[in-house]
Design an enzyme around this catalytic site. Structure first.
Site, PDB file in Angstrom:
ATOM      1  CG  ASP A  38      -2.243  -0.653   0.942  1.00 55.11           C
ATOM      2  OD1 ASP A  38      -2.421  -1.156  -0.173  1.00 55.11           O
ATOM      3  OD2 ASP A  38      -3.089  -0.659   1.852  1.00 55.11           O
ATOM      4  CE  LYS A  60      -6.615   6.636  -1.334  1.00 55.09           C
ATOM      5  NZ  LYS A  60      -7.994   6.854  -1.052  1.00 55.09           N
ATOM      6  CG  MET A 172      -8.189   8.207   6.189  1.00 53.87           C
ATOM      7  SD  MET A 172      -9.192   6.825   5.622  1.00 53.87           S
ATOM      8  CE  MET A 172      -9.539   5.967   7.133  1.00 53.87           C
TER       9      MET A 172
HETATM   10  N1  SAH Z   1      -4.374   0.796   8.791  1.00 56.72           N
HETATM   11  C1  SAH Z   1      -3.774   2.086   9.096  1.00 56.72           C
HETATM   12  C2  SAH Z   1      -4.699   3.243   8.796  1.00 56.72           C
HETATM   13  C3  SAH Z   1      -5.033   3.440   7.348  1.00 56.72           C
HETATM   14  S1  SAH Z   1      -6.012   4.834   7.075  1.00 56.72           S
HETATM   15  C4  SAH Z   1      -3.332   2.097  10.547  1.00 56.72           C
HETATM   16  O1  SAH Z   1      -3.662   1.195  11.310  1.00 56.72           O
HETATM   17  O2  SAH Z   1      -2.632   3.015  10.931  1.00 56.72           O
HETATM   18  C5  SAH Z   1      -4.815   6.051   6.648  1.00 56.72           C
HETATM   19  C6  SAH Z   1      -4.808   7.151   7.674  1.00 56.72           C
HETATM   20  O3  SAH Z   1      -3.965   6.795   8.763  1.00 56.72           O
HETATM   21  C7  SAH Z   1      -4.228   8.445   7.172  1.00 56.72           C
HETATM   22  O4  SAH Z   1      -5.184   9.211   6.477  1.00 56.72           O
HETATM   23  C8  SAH Z   1      -3.817   9.124   8.452  1.00 56.72           C
HETATM   24  O5  SAH Z   1      -4.930   9.679   9.124  1.00 56.72           O
HETATM   25  C9  SAH Z   1      -3.342   7.941   9.276  1.00 56.72           C
HETATM   26  N2  SAH Z   1      -1.884   7.766   9.194  1.00 56.72           N
HETATM   27  C10 SAH Z   1      -1.211   6.700   8.747  1.00 56.72           C
HETATM   28  N3  SAH Z   1       0.129   6.867   8.858  1.00 56.72           N
HETATM   29  C11 SAH Z   1       0.299   8.094   9.404  1.00 56.72           C
HETATM   30  C12 SAH Z   1       1.439   8.858   9.783  1.00 56.72           C
HETATM   31  N4  SAH Z   1       2.687   8.378   9.645  1.00 56.72           N
HETATM   32  N5  SAH Z   1       1.238  10.083  10.306  1.00 56.72           N
HETATM   33  C13 SAH Z   1       0.001  10.574  10.462  1.00 56.72           C
HETATM   34  N6  SAH Z   1      -1.108   9.906  10.136  1.00 56.72           N
HETATM   35  C14 SAH Z   1      -0.980   8.680   9.618  1.00 56.72           C
END
Ligand code: SAH
Length: 261
Positions: A38, A60, A172
Site C-alpha cells: 500500500d 493511490k 483520514m
Molecule cells: N491501517 C492504518 C490506517 C489506514 S487509514 C493504521 O492502522 O494506521 C490512513 C490514515 O492513517 C491516514 O489518512 C492518516 O490519518 C493515518 N496515518 C497513517 N500513517 C500516518 C502517519 N505516519 N502520520 C500521520 N497519520 C498517519
C-alpha cells in the site's frame, strides 16, 4: 504446474518508522515471493525481502484512484493458488481502517491459508511519537478511533463522542477537519479543547500543530499540513512535546528516504 498451495501474510507495517516493524513482519517479508504494498508503507521494508521477490504497488498517490479492492483480492487469490507466498503489506495495522477484514474473508472463502501480522496502528504510534499517550489516568480513561471519511455526512454521533469524555483519534481527518471541528463544537465540545494534528508521524519529516479545537482549522491551514495526518482531540494533547515549528521547509528527508528504497 505447481500443486503446492501458497499462503498470504496480511502484514501491518506500522505508521512509518522502519524500526516499528514487528519481528514477525520481518520474518514474513523474508518468506515472500510476491509483495503487494500500500501507499503509506515505508518502502525501506524492501530490504527485508528476498532479492527475487516481486513487488506490486497497489496504493493511490496524489489524488489518483487507488487500485480497486476487487482487483487486489483477485490478485491475492490468484497468486496464492499458483503456490506463491504473498506478503500483503499495509500501513499501521491491517485491521484498523485497513480493509484487512475484507481481504481475510475473501481469502478464507477461497480456502487459502492466511495469517495476520499486527502492526502498530497510526492512532497509537503517531500520537506517541510526539509524546501523547492516547489514554492517561490523569487525562483520559479511554480512546475512540474514528474514520473521518464521512465526517461531512451525518453518520458520526458527535454528541455521543463528546459525552464520552474519551480521547478522540480521527484517521483520514485532514480533508474533513472543518467538519470534525464543527461537529464536535456544535455537540458542546469547548472551543479550547486541546487538539493536535500530526503529519508524517514517526518519520523524519514529522510535523505537529496544536491549538484549541475552535482554532485548529486555521492553524493547520497556516502551517500547510498535508496528508497523511492524524487528528487527536482531548486533554491528553497537553502531554505533547511541542517543538517550535519552523516555517515550511522542503521535505529533504522524505525525498532522500524515498530514493534509498
Ligand atoms: N491501517 C492504518 C490506517 C489506514 S487509514 C493504521 O492502522 O494506521 C490512513 C490514515 O492513517 C491516514 O489518512 C492518516 O490519518 C493515518 N496515518 C497513517 N500513517 C500516518 C502517519 N505516519 N502520520 C500521520 N497519520 C498517519
Amino acid at each position: 504446474m505447481n500443486m503446492r498451495k501458497g499462503k498470504v501474510w496480511l502484514i501491518g507495517a506500522g505508521p512509518g518508522d522502519l524500526e516499528l516493524l514487528t519481528l514477525k513482519a520481518v520474518r514474513a517479508l523474508g518468506e515472500a515471493d510476491v509483495l503487494l504494498m500500500d501507499e503509506l508503507v515505508n518502502p525501506l521494508i524492501l530490504r527485508f525481502t528476498k532479492p527475487e521477490c516481486r513487488l506490486i504497488s497497489v496504493g493511490k498517490r496524489g489524488g489518483c484512484r487507488s487500485t480497486p479492492q476487487a482487483f487486489i483480492e483477485g490478485k491475492l487469490k490468484q497468486l496464492a493458488l499458483q503456490g506463491f507466498t504473498v506478503a500483503r503489506v499495509k500501513g499501521g495495522d491491517p485491521f484498523v481502517f485497513g480493509r484487512g477484514g475484507e481481504e481475510l474473508r475473501a481469502l478464507q472463502e477461497a480456502g487459502i491459508a492466511v495469517e495476520v501480522v499486527n502492526g502498530i496502528t497510526a492512532g497509537i504510534g503517531v500520537p506517541a511519537a510526539v509524546g501523547i499517550p492516547v489514554t492517561d489516568r490523569e487525562f483520559s480513561r479511554g480512546v475512540t478511533f474514528i474514520t473521518a471519511h464521512e465526517a461531512a455526512t451525518d453518520s458520526i454521533q458527535w454528541q455521543a463522542l463528546v459525552k464520552s469524555g474519551m480521547t478522540l483519534v480521527f484517521y483520514m481527518g485532514l480533508t474533513n477537519l472543518r467538519a470534525i471541528a464543527e461537529g464536535l463544537l456544535q455537540a458542546g465540545c469547548p472551543a479550547d479543547k486541546p487538539t493536535a494534528v500530526i503529519q508524517n508521524g514517526t518519520l523524519p519529516n514529522q510535523r505537529l500543530v496544536i491549538d484549541g479545537l475552535g482554532a485548529i482549522v486555521q492553524a493547520v491551514k497556516k502551517a500547510e499540513i498535508k496528508s497523511p495526518a492524524l487528528v487527536v482531540v482531548g486533554e491528553v494533547v497537553r502531554c505533547a512535546q511541542v517543538e517550535k515549528m519552523s516555517d515550511k521547509q522542503p521535505n529533504v528527508e522524505q525525498d532522500s528516504f524515498r530514493r534509498q528504497a
